[in-house]
Design a protein around this motif. Structure first.
Motif, mmCIF file in Angstrom:
data_model
loop_
_atom_site.group_PDB
_atom_site.id
_atom_site.type_symbol
_atom_site.label_atom_id
_atom_site.label_comp_id
_atom_site.label_asym_id
_atom_site.label_seq_id
_atom_site.Cartn_x
_atom_site.Cartn_y
_atom_site.Cartn_z
ATOM 1 N N SER A 247 0.814 -1.208 0.000
ATOM 2 C CA SER A 247 0.000 0.000 0.000
ATOM 3 C C SER A 247 0.848 1.259 0.000
ATOM 4 O O SER A 247 1.924 1.318 0.585
ATOM 5 N N ALA A 248 0.339 2.275 -0.684
ATOM 6 C CA ALA A 248 1.066 3.538 -0.762
ATOM 7 C C ALA A 248 1.189 4.206 0.597
ATOM 8 O O ALA A 248 2.111 4.978 0.843
ATOM 9 N N VAL A 249 0.249 3.902 1.499
ATOM 10 C CA VAL A 249 0.312 4.485 2.842
ATOM 11 C C VAL A 249 1.622 4.111 3.515
ATOM 12 O O VAL A 249 2.234 4.919 4.222
ATOM 13 N N LEU A 300 -0.882 2.996 -10.624
ATOM 14 C CA LEU A 300 -0.097 2.140 -9.736
ATOM 15 C C LEU A 300 0.293 2.837 -8.432
ATOM 16 O O LEU A 300 0.547 2.167 -7.430
ATOM 17 N N TYR A 301 0.357 4.146 -8.449
ATOM 18 C CA TYR A 301 0.873 4.893 -7.296
ATOM 19 C C TYR A 301 0.108 4.615 -5.998
ATOM 20 O O TYR A 301 0.735 4.453 -4.947
ATOM 21 N N TRP A 307 7.272 3.843 -6.318
ATOM 22 C CA TRP A 307 6.790 4.956 -7.134
ATOM 23 C C TRP A 307 7.769 5.338 -8.246
ATOM 24 O O TRP A 307 7.360 5.670 -9.354
ATOM 25 N N SER A 308 9.051 5.313 -7.941
ATOM 26 C CA SER A 308 10.031 5.719 -8.952
ATOM 27 C C SER A 308 10.075 4.734 -10.115
ATOM 28 O O SER A 308 10.355 5.126 -11.253
ATOM 29 N N ALA A 357 10.616 6.057 -3.696
ATOM 30 C CA ALA A 357 9.953 7.329 -3.989
ATOM 31 C C ALA A 357 10.964 8.238 -4.669
ATOM 32 O O ALA A 357 12.142 8.220 -4.322
ATOM 33 N N PRO A 358 10.537 9.019 -5.657
ATOM 34 C CA PRO A 358 11.483 9.831 -6.425
ATOM 35 C C PRO A 358 12.038 11.032 -5.665
ATOM 36 O O PRO A 358 11.849 12.185 -6.054
ATOM 37 N N GLU A 359 12.713 10.740 -4.560
ATOM 38 C CA GLU A 359 13.443 11.779 -3.851
ATOM 39 C C GLU A 359 14.862 11.843 -4.393
ATOM 40 O O GLU A 359 15.414 10.833 -4.836
#
Length: 377
Positions: A247-249, A300-301, A307-308, A357-359
């Motif tokens: 899950s994204a959470v 999908l997010y 995510w990346s 995640a795209p950090e």
């Protein structure tokens, strides 16, 4: 002057792609010698020993070939990963050369979400989306998009969606690529087949979303001579199904991403492709196909953590579509303002994105310096 700039463009991309290939192959060898990656290799070795489950056909194929050939399944998986990685990089470079490597093509090819994404965070490399991305390759060149090329597209895509359900989100982009390359009449049949395959794979993934446990699945890998560490990565996710660990959470809570920074990075990487699209796309229908293709992986997010990887899929799809159309669009050859070009290239080479995640993380330049230091040390 324009020819000279393009020559330097070609040399730059050649250097970046050659170094990227060597780094990716070196890391793959190291990972294989260490017993394989919990996600990078284990996902390819999911099998049906604990019951029929999504993604399991890939493991069945590799284990069958291993038993037949007496070759370690890890070596088989690593070989396929290496071939697909090198093939994608080589074909992208060849396409750039065929277009005479104008500035905007260089900007596309050196994006931190394209090949350099795998280099900057190799935990994102060697994944099953390689098969889905490879399905686009025959469509990049007119000569390779005949009946054999189209059959290759359909076959690779069909394998990819049963190997990993995330590849389903590539079907609008692949359909658009077929339409752009073959035209309306010739593309109807292949597109219909792609969507029928997608429907079958989606239904299969929903019906066989999980298994009660992965003990038998793991035991089969151990009996094939693999280490138990492979059982601790992707396998537990097959017990949770589509929820729980995916899950994204959990991305927000556990990884503690900075959503403002993530949104900025997503915007920057997608907007650069959209800016180039203004030179390539003609009319509302091309724009509609392009935006739907690029936007579909957004689905999908909310449900999956990497995510990346989904962002990378979006950038790959946009790049493939633009490269398919570029050969017939003269505006692709217009130079980019030198200051803008330098700023965009500097950003692409200095800044990378983390695979979850795209950090921002250290980009290609830092990876190259580190690799040189290791070699010299």
């Amino acid at each position: 002057m324009l020819t000279e700039i393009k020559r330097w463009n070609a040399l730059l991309v050649a250097f970046l792609f050659l170094v990227s290939t060597l780094l990716l192959l070196r890391r793959l060898v190291y990972l294989s010698q260490a017993g394989g990656g919990e996600f990078q290799h284990a996902d390819w070795l999911v099998n049906y020993s604990s019951g029929i489950v999504r993604r399991g056909i890939s493991g069945e194929l590799f284990l069958f070939i291993s038993e037949l050939s007496h070759v370690n399944p890890l070596i088989l998986v690593s070989t396929v990963q290496a071939v697909l990685t090198v093939l994608i990089i080589a074909v992208l470079f060849a396409k750039g050369l065929s277009l005479r490597m104008p500035d905007v093509v260089v900007i596309l090819l050196v994006s931190p979400a394209l090949v350099l994404f795998w280099v900057n965070d190799s935990t994102a490399a060697y994944r099953k989306e390689l098969l889905g991305l490879a399905a686009f390759l025959p469509l990049l060149f007119p000569r390779s998009s005949g009946s054999v090329g189209v059959a290759t597209v359909v076959t690779l895509y069909g394998l990819s969606v049963f190997f990993h359900e995330a590849n389903l989100f590539l079907v609008p982009g692949l359909s658009a690529a077929l339409y752009f390359r073959l035209g309306k009449q010739k593309s109807i049949g292949p597109i219909a087949i792609l969507w029928l395959i997608s429907l079958a794979a989606a239904v299969f993934s929903v019906i066989y979303v999980s298994v009660p446990d992965t003990d038998a699945m793991c035991t089969r890998l151990l009996s094939a001579g693999l280490i138990d560490r492979l059982c601790g990565g992707i396998f537990p996710w097959l017990v949770d199904g589509f929820g729980g660990t995916t899950s994204a959470v959990k991305v927000i809570v556990l990884v503690r991403v900075n959503l403002a920074v993530v949104a900025l990075m997503i915007a920057l990487l997608l907007l650069s492709c959209l800016w180039i699209a203004t030179r390539v796309l003609n009319g509302w229908f091309e724009w509609a196909l392009f935006l739907v293709s690029a936007g579909t992986p957004f689905m999908l997010y909310p449900i999956a953590t990497d995510w990346s990887r989904w962002l990378s899929m979006q950038v790959f799809v946009m790049t493939f579509l633009l490269l398919v159309l570029a050969e017939t669009r003269k505006a692709i050859n217009l130079p980019v303002h030198r200051a803008t070009y330098v700023v965009v290239l500097s950003f692409s080479l200095l800044v990378g994105i983390s695979h979850i995640a795209p950090e921002p993380i250290e980009g290609f330049v830092f990876q190259f310096v580190h690799a040189v230091g290791v070699v010299l040390g």
